[in-house]
Design an enzyme around this catalytic site. Structure first.
Site, PDB file in Angstrom:
ATOM      1  N   ALA A 109      66.993 -23.586  -6.577  1.00  0.00           N
ATOM      2  CA  ALA A 109      67.304 -24.875  -5.937  1.00  0.00           C
ATOM      3  C   ALA A 109      66.458 -25.081  -4.688  1.00  0.00           C
ATOM      4  O   ALA A 109      65.968 -26.186  -4.420  1.00  0.00           O
ATOM      5  CB  ALA A 109      68.794 -24.928  -5.597  1.00  0.00           C
ATOM      6  N   LEU A 115      52.029 -12.342 -20.095  1.00  0.00           N
ATOM      7  CA  LEU A 115      51.157 -11.433 -19.359  1.00  0.00           C
ATOM      8  C   LEU A 115      49.674 -11.774 -19.486  1.00  0.00           C
ATOM      9  O   LEU A 115      48.856 -11.242 -18.745  1.00  0.00           O
ATOM     10  CB  LEU A 115      51.379  -9.992 -19.826  1.00  0.00           C
ATOM     11  N   ARG A 116      49.333 -12.636 -20.426  1.00  0.00           N
ATOM     12  CA  ARG A 116      47.914 -12.959 -20.609  1.00  0.00           C
ATOM     13  C   ARG A 116      47.322 -13.596 -19.346  1.00  0.00           C
ATOM     14  O   ARG A 116      46.273 -13.164 -18.852  1.00  0.00           O
ATOM     15  CB  ARG A 116      47.741 -13.916 -21.791  1.00  0.00           C
ATOM     16  N   GLY A 174      59.890 -18.562 -14.909  1.00  0.00           N
ATOM     17  CA  GLY A 174      60.832 -19.079 -15.884  1.00  0.00           C
ATOM     18  C   GLY A 174      61.897 -18.089 -16.311  1.00  0.00           C
ATOM     19  O   GLY A 174      62.418 -18.214 -17.426  1.00  0.00           O
ATOM     20  N   HIS A 203      52.962 -13.083 -24.376  1.00  0.00           N
ATOM     21  CA  HIS A 203      52.431 -14.403 -24.058  1.00  0.00           C
ATOM     22  C   HIS A 203      52.246 -14.594 -22.553  1.00  0.00           C
ATOM     23  O   HIS A 203      51.213 -15.086 -22.090  1.00  0.00           O
ATOM     24  CB  HIS A 203      53.369 -15.475 -24.616  1.00  0.00           C
TER      25      HIS A 203
END
Length: 443
Positions: free
Chosen positions: A347, A236-237, A406, A234
């Protein structure tokens, strides 16, 4: 023979038959010893004959009759004292036929060791004792009470009882092994949730629990691998599409230098993504492969803060470390360093210009507490439980300017987990507070 059930039954029945044969042989040996020459039976018969002879020689026929009647009542066996010609000295009857028919009728064991003189109905006649120095013969007429077939019902009862116990033993051993085999087959066919869940406390139970632990680990690894592959496919698209566009742009654009810079930028992002994927995969790998060393947390955090200082200055903020005490932790330095760098840089990424990123070290009983706080916008409350999942990003951070994919907090969370620690996050209003607890005496 391939069946454990059949093997156990065969060995048990073989042991049972051997035990019965051994019992019979030992019993026979004991009776041979009792009834054999020089045994208790022969000595008693010799004593009885001497008593009968003394009674006859001292008191004649009346005293002999009284003695024989007395021992007949006690032993419930017929006794006769005769001379060498076979004449009964108590009754005068002729017993010579028993003497002339010597060994014409073999007696059943163990009476076969005595001289057979004949039989009268179901009664066996034996010369139980003789005397060479006096002309007497002591004859015993007895009903054998040791018929070997008389105990057959009891032997069969014992055999059935032991056979039942052997069957229960075979079932108790074979059933859990069959259940384990069925569970292994289910697991091998793709049912990763298959478990034995045995409550036994013996070696079979230990084997079942070892399989459950292995299955749990394999399920975790395979699930993480499948999730990782799905996330990779998902994630790498978009970078691949941008990289393809940048490559096409570098070929057709008039400003080749700008297009090349764009291409390098996309390549760098893709490299960062692949590196992050490798880190999270390594964090979810085998904990036994970790390189454990003694780690002074205060100096360790100082190194992390120093490494992140340049990035903080570039964003117009600063990183502050508060470590009033020296704590030592036994863990993988490189894995924890990457985890702490990801937390601090995350942070810094959301810290407003001119605000600090606070890193604190403290201890609570047997745990070391590390906290990292920024003064940024924080995270929506409903999305707080998701921030440690791979590839999760809050809506405000999905633009490419943040540069995140993420995985930073996911890598950190897995690194803390494999060190038997805990990692939580909450909104500090303002900002986000990430807290880590590491056991100082973990094995």
């Amino acid at each position: 023979m391939r069946s454990v059930y059949a093997k156990v039954l065969l060995w048990c029945f073989g042991t049972l038959v051997f035990s019965l044969v051994a019992f019979a042989v030992i019993s026979a040996a004991a009776q041979v010893r009792a009834f054999g020459h020089g045994g208790p039976f022969e000595r008693v018969s010799t004593w009885q004959m001497q008593e009968a002879r003394e009674a006859y020689e001292s008191g004649g026929v009346p005293k002999l009759k009284a003695y024989i009647e007395r021992i007949d009542r006690h032993f419930q066996i017929e006794f006769h004292l005769t001379d060498t010609a076979g004449r009964d000295l108590a009754t005068g009857e002729d017993r010579s036929a028993w003497l002339t028919q010597r060994k014409s009728h073999p007696l059943p064991w163990p009476f076969g060791m005595f001289s057979s003189l004949g039989h009268r109905g179901e009664q066996y006649v034996m010369v139980a004792a003789t005397s060479r120095d006096t002309p007497y013969r002591w004859i015993v007429v007895a009903q054998p009470t040791n018929d070997p077939w008389g105990f057959l019902p009891y032997y069969l009862l014992v055999f059935v009882a032991i056979a039942l116990l052997c069957w229960l033993l075979a079932v108790s051993l074979a059933s859990p092994l069959r259940a384990l085999a069925r569970t292994v087959d289910r697991f091998g066919r793709g049912d990763l949730s298959a478990r034995v869940r045995s409550r036994r406390r013996d070696e079979i139970g230990n084997l079942a629990r070892a399989f459950d632990e292995m299955a749990e680990r394999i399920e975790t690894l395979l699930t993480a691998e499948r999730r990782l592959l799905q996330d990779i496919s998902h994630e790498l698209r978009t970078p691949l599409a941008r990289l393809s566009f940048a490559a096409e742009l570098s070929r057709t654009a008039e400003d080749r230098s700008a297009a090349t810079a764009r291409l390098k930028k996309e390549i760098g992002r893709l490299t960062d993504l692949v590196g992050a994927l490798l880190h999270v995969t390594r964090a979810e790998g085998d904990p036994s492969s970790r390189n454990l060393t003694d780690l002074p947390l205060d100096s360790f955090l100082r190194e992390v803060v120093d490494d992140c200082a340049v990035e903080a200055e570039a964003r117009g903020c600063r990183v502050q470390l508060e470590a009033p005490e020296s704590l030592h932790f036994h863990g993988d330095r490189e894995l924890l360093r990457r985890a702490m760098e990801n937390i601090v840089r995350n942070a810094i990424r959301y810290a407003p210009e001119g605000t600090p990123v606070e890193v604190k070290l403290a201890s609570d009983h047997d745990d070391a507490e590390i906290s990292v706080r920024d003064y940024g916008p924080g995270v929506p409350e409903n999305e707080l439980p998701k921030i440690f999942k791979p590839f999760f990003r809050v809506d405000e951070s999905r633009d490419s300017s943040t540069g995140g994919v993420g995985l930073g907090l996911a890598i950190a969370h897995r690194a803390v987990t494999v060190h038997h620690g805990t990692m939580t996050a909450k909104n500090a209003e303002p900002g986000l507070l990430v807290s880590i607890e590491l056991p100082l005496h973990s094995e």
